[in-house]
Design a protein around this motif. Structure first.
Motif, mmCIF file in Angstrom:
data_model
loop_
_atom_site.group_PDB
_atom_site.id
_atom_site.type_symbol
_atom_site.label_atom_id
_atom_site.label_comp_id
_atom_site.label_asym_id
_atom_site.label_seq_id
_atom_site.Cartn_x
_atom_site.Cartn_y
_atom_site.Cartn_z
ATOM 1 N N ARG A 30 0.834 -1.213 0.000
ATOM 2 C CA ARG A 30 0.000 0.000 0.000
ATOM 3 C C ARG A 30 0.864 1.257 0.000
ATOM 4 O O ARG A 30 2.048 1.223 0.308
ATOM 5 C CB ARG A 30 -0.921 0.006 1.224
ATOM 6 C CG ARG A 30 -1.852 -1.191 1.296
ATOM 7 C CD ARG A 30 -2.847 -1.040 2.430
ATOM 8 N NE ARG A 30 -3.654 -2.252 2.588
ATOM 9 C CZ ARG A 30 -3.575 -3.073 3.618
ATOM 10 N NH1 ARG A 30 -2.736 -2.815 4.611
ATOM 11 N NH2 ARG A 30 -4.320 -4.162 3.678
ATOM 12 N N ASN A 31 0.233 2.383 -0.336
ATOM 13 C CA ASN A 31 0.934 3.663 -0.327
ATOM 14 C C ASN A 31 -0.028 4.770 0.031
ATOM 15 O O ASN A 31 -1.243 4.561 0.083
ATOM 16 C CB ASN A 31 1.609 3.922 -1.671
ATOM 17 C CG ASN A 31 0.615 4.171 -2.785
ATOM 18 O OD1 ASN A 31 0.384 5.301 -3.180
ATOM 19 N ND2 ASN A 31 0.017 3.096 -3.318
ATOM 20 N N GLU A 32 0.511 5.963 0.282
ATOM 21 C CA GLU A 32 -0.282 7.099 0.763
ATOM 22 C C GLU A 32 -1.089 7.771 -0.340
ATOM 23 O O GLU A 32 -1.926 8.610 -0.047
ATOM 24 C CB GLU A 32 0.648 8.146 1.397
ATOM 25 C CG GLU A 32 1.305 7.713 2.699
ATOM 26 C CD GLU A 32 0.415 7.973 3.910
ATOM 27 O OE1 GLU A 32 -0.718 8.456 3.715
ATOM 28 O OE2 GLU A 32 0.853 7.682 5.020
ATOM 29 N N THR A 33 -0.826 7.437 -1.598
ATOM 30 C CA THR A 33 -1.428 8.216 -2.668
ATOM 31 C C THR A 33 -2.248 7.349 -3.615
ATOM 32 O O THR A 33 -2.933 6.433 -3.179
ATOM 33 C CB THR A 33 -0.341 9.013 -3.414
ATOM 34 O OG1 THR A 33 0.603 8.107 -3.985
ATOM 35 C CG2 THR A 33 0.400 9.944 -2.471
ATOM 36 N N THR A 73 6.029 6.354 4.091
ATOM 37 C CA THR A 73 5.354 7.644 3.947
ATOM 38 C C THR A 73 5.728 8.347 2.641
ATOM 39 O O THR A 73 5.278 9.470 2.405
ATOM 40 C CB THR A 73 5.704 8.568 5.127
ATOM 41 O OG1 THR A 73 7.126 8.704 5.218
ATOM 42 C CG2 THR A 73 5.160 8.016 6.431
ATOM 43 N N LEU A 75 5.780 9.587 -1.173
ATOM 44 C CA LEU A 75 4.607 10.008 -1.949
ATOM 45 C C LEU A 75 4.728 9.731 -3.443
ATOM 46 O O LEU A 75 3.835 10.093 -4.210
ATOM 47 C CB LEU A 75 4.353 11.503 -1.715
ATOM 48 C CG LEU A 75 4.016 11.880 -0.268
ATOM 49 C CD1 LEU A 75 3.847 13.391 -0.134
ATOM 50 C CD2 LEU A 75 2.763 11.154 0.210
ATOM 51 N N ALA A 134 5.594 14.130 8.039
ATOM 52 C CA ALA A 134 5.295 12.749 8.419
ATOM 53 C C ALA A 134 6.367 12.231 9.370
ATOM 54 O O ALA A 134 7.518 12.674 9.335
ATOM 55 C CB ALA A 134 5.236 11.871 7.173
ATOM 56 N N LYS A 320 -0.585 18.030 8.914
ATOM 57 C CA LYS A 320 -1.718 17.234 8.431
ATOM 58 C C LYS A 320 -2.199 17.711 7.068
ATOM 59 O O LYS A 320 -3.307 17.371 6.632
ATOM 60 C CB LYS A 320 -2.866 17.299 9.445
ATOM 61 C CG LYS A 320 -2.543 16.688 10.805
ATOM 62 C CD LYS A 320 -2.304 15.200 10.719
ATOM 63 C CE LYS A 320 -2.096 14.592 12.091
ATOM 64 N NZ LYS A 320 -1.799 13.134 12.019
ATOM 65 N N HIS A 322 -1.507 16.835 4.088
ATOM 66 C CA HIS A 322 -1.835 15.758 3.152
ATOM 67 C C HIS A 322 -3.283 15.297 3.347
ATOM 68 O O HIS A 322 -4.043 15.159 2.375
ATOM 69 C CB HIS A 322 -0.860 14.591 3.367
ATOM 70 C CG HIS A 322 -1.086 13.429 2.457
ATOM 71 N ND1 HIS A 322 -0.598 13.379 1.158
ATOM 72 C CD2 HIS A 322 -1.754 12.256 2.639
ATOM 73 C CE1 HIS A 322 -0.953 12.242 0.596
ATOM 74 N NE2 HIS A 322 -1.653 11.538 1.465
ATOM 75 N N TYR A 323 -3.657 15.094 4.593
ATOM 76 C CA TYR A 323 -4.997 14.592 4.890
ATOM 77 C C TYR A 323 -6.039 15.706 4.773
ATOM 78 O O TYR A 323 -7.179 15.449 4.372
ATOM 79 C CB TYR A 323 -5.008 13.967 6.282
ATOM 80 C CG TYR A 323 -3.974 12.882 6.404
ATOM 81 C CD1 TYR A 323 -4.138 11.656 5.762
ATOM 82 C CD2 TYR A 323 -2.788 13.089 7.109
ATOM 83 C CE1 TYR A 323 -3.171 10.666 5.831
ATOM 84 C CE2 TYR A 323 -1.811 12.112 7.189
ATOM 85 C CZ TYR A 323 -2.010 10.903 6.547
ATOM 86 O OH TYR A 323 -1.039 9.941 6.605
ATOM 87 N N HIS A 333 -8.878 9.896 -3.694
ATOM 88 C CA HIS A 333 -7.459 9.773 -3.403
ATOM 89 C C HIS A 333 -6.778 11.119 -3.630
ATOM 90 O O HIS A 333 -7.323 11.997 -4.304
ATOM 91 C CB HIS A 333 -6.808 8.709 -4.292
ATOM 92 C CG HIS A 333 -7.217 7.315 -3.951
ATOM 93 N ND1 HIS A 333 -6.383 6.416 -3.322
ATOM 94 C CD2 HIS A 333 -8.377 6.646 -4.147
ATOM 95 C CE1 HIS A 333 -7.010 5.277 -3.151
ATOM 96 N NE2 HIS A 333 -8.223 5.385 -3.650
ATOM 97 N N HIS A 414 9.627 15.369 -2.760
ATOM 98 C CA HIS A 414 9.005 14.040 -2.882
ATOM 99 C C HIS A 414 9.906 13.030 -3.556
ATOM 100 O O HIS A 414 9.785 11.836 -3.316
ATOM 101 C CB HIS A 414 7.694 14.132 -3.673
ATOM 102 C CG HIS A 414 6.634 14.924 -2.980
ATOM 103 N ND1 HIS A 414 5.406 15.137 -3.550
ATOM 104 C CD2 HIS A 414 6.612 15.542 -1.782
ATOM 105 C CE1 HIS A 414 4.662 15.876 -2.731
ATOM 106 N NE2 HIS A 414 5.389 16.137 -1.653
#
Length: 458
Positions: A30-33, A73, A75, A134, A320, A322-323, A333, A414
């Motif tokens: 899995r990944n954050e993006t 973490t 991206l 992060a 925060k 990113h979120y 996403h 990144h």
């Protein structure tokens, strides 16, 4: 797939720390993006440099890819095992090995996170300054040449790594660099590995610079009527030589994201988040000097945060982003991207990015470590919507082209990973074959994080 003989050898070496269960594989895919999940064939959990070396030797003997992962973490998909093989989970190698307070450095294992390191250092009066937001692992931060909110004063990982130990593609263990502050001997292999995204070697130990905790820290916020005024304020501040510790831009859409995500209650206008380090007198003078500059650009609602609690709350909100950006997409996403431009071109680049997002019909935020010309765009996308993904791709391409046209780079933080390989030729041109030659020399089988950073050759 991993050759059965290799899997048997790895299981013998690691026992229960060599895992092929669907759950572990899925977690490491899995990944954050927005990248599709990409499970590895197996996960290995080493605890020592010697184990990493043996794992790589086994994998090299069987032409098996090895992809190191820390906090995952990143991206740009750097930790995804897109060609299968072994995901090398470094999180058990997470100790502080030595604090050399008189020399202002620390020796750590790569799985240690920056927050855990600073908690360990608290009683020494020292801290590690690189702050990407992060709670990333220090090995991952080094591999991606991370920076963050404090880079304008303390630099990036490139500036804060003194030495390292690494396992190379044949399993050899090398040590490069030293605890000395400078050296004029040999090729700088340590900084060749910094930013190599795990494609040249696997970092197993780091010696990092430390800083003294400032006697006084003052944080503040202010807002502007438009993003041009905010950015031009930043440009003049940097050109004036004011020693900022942090100077962060939030455009009106980013502020809207914070309001949606955390009920921040901020007016939806561009803001600057600031921090000053020094003596009590010094930080007060710095803040006053900044206010005088900001007043010329119409800044309003100046608010200071001097208590630890208030400063922590301010930067916790910033971290925060990113979120908060994703919150605007209501379940979509996030496609995050970043560029870095010369400080004199910052206003042009930011305004162009805003205009491009509107032109492409995208919901996008802008937030950035603008004191060094680096800013991020967070685009809300539905990976199942081909038209929206195409528009996001077009926006990202236009942003990269803008950065290069203005004399900048397609990523200031990144990294390249999977997503920005397509721009490497445009940025590096005739230097790119020499990068490929380095990769071929150090990893002739292409087993270390294959398919990342460098685009396929002709």
């Amino acid at each position: 797939m991993i050759a059965p003989e290799a899997a048997t050898k790895l299981a013998t070496l690691l026992g229960t720390r060599f895992v092929t269960s669907d759950a572990d594989r899925a977690q490491h895919g899995r990944n954050e993006t927005y990248y599709p999940d990409t499970p590895p064939d197996a996960v290995a959990y080493p605890e020592t440099t010697e184990e990493v070396s043996q794992i790589v030797r086994i994998c090299a003997a069987h032409h098996c890819p090895v992809v190191a992962v820390g906090a995952a973490t990143s991206l740009e998909g750097q930790h995804l095992a897109t060609q299968g093989g072994v995901s090398l989970d470094m999180n058990r190698m997470n100790r502080v090995l030595a604090v050399n307070d008189e020399d202002l450095n620390v020796v750590v294992q790569p799985g240690l996170t920056r927050v855990a390191l600073n908690e360990e250092l608290r009683s020494t009066g020292l801290f590690f300054p690189v702050d990407p937001g992060a709670d990333a692992s220090l090995g991952g931060m080094t591999a991606t040449r991370a920076s963050g909110t404090t880079a304008v004063r303390y630099g990036t990982m490139r500036d804060n790594v003194l030495a390292m130990e690494a396992v190379m593609a044949d399993g050899s263990i090398i040590r490069t660099g030293s605890k000395a502050r400078k050296s004029s001997t040999g090729y700088d292999l340590a900084h060749l590995l910094v930013g190599s995204e795990g494609t040249l070697g696997i970092i197993t130990e780091l010696t990092l610079r430390l800083q003294g905790i400032p006697e006084s820290t003052l944080a503040a916020t202010c807002r502007f009527e438009n993003v041009e005024d905010a950015v031009n304020c930043v440009i003049l501040t940097i050109q004036s030589g004011l020693p900022m510790a942090r100077i962060e831009l939030l455009d009106h859409m980013m502020v809207r994201g914070f309001n949606a995500y955390a009920n921040a209650g901020l007016p939806e206008k561009p803001h600057l988040f600031l921090e000053f380090h020094g003596t009590p007198t010094g930080t007060a003078e710095q803040a006053q000097s900044f206010r005088e500059i900001a007043d010329d650009f119409g800044a309003t609602n100046w608010e200071q945060a001097t208590t630890t609690e208030d400063r922590t709350a301010l930067w916790a909100m910033r971290h925060k982003a990113h979120y908060a950006s994703a919150a605007l997409g209501k379940g979509k996403h996030l496609w995050p991207t970043d560029v870095c431009v010369p400080i004199s071109q910052l206003a042009t680049a930011v305004v162009q990015a805003q205009d491009d997002a509107v032109r492409h019909g995208l919901t996008s935020t802008i937030v950035g470590h603008v004191g060094d010309g680096n800013f991020h765009a967070g685009i809300c996308v539905d990976p199942n919507d081909a038209d929206e993904m195409a528009r996001a791709e077009s926006f990202s391409k236009a942003l990269a082209e803008t950065a290069l046209r203005l004399g900048g780079t397609v990523s200031g933080e990144h990294g390249i990973g999977l997503g920005k390989q397509k721009y490497m030729q445009a940025e590096h041109g005739t230097a790119l074959p020499f990068m490929r030659a380095i990769k071929a020399a150090l990893d002739p089988q292409n087993i270390l994080n294959p398919g990342k950073l460098l685009p396929p050759g002709d």
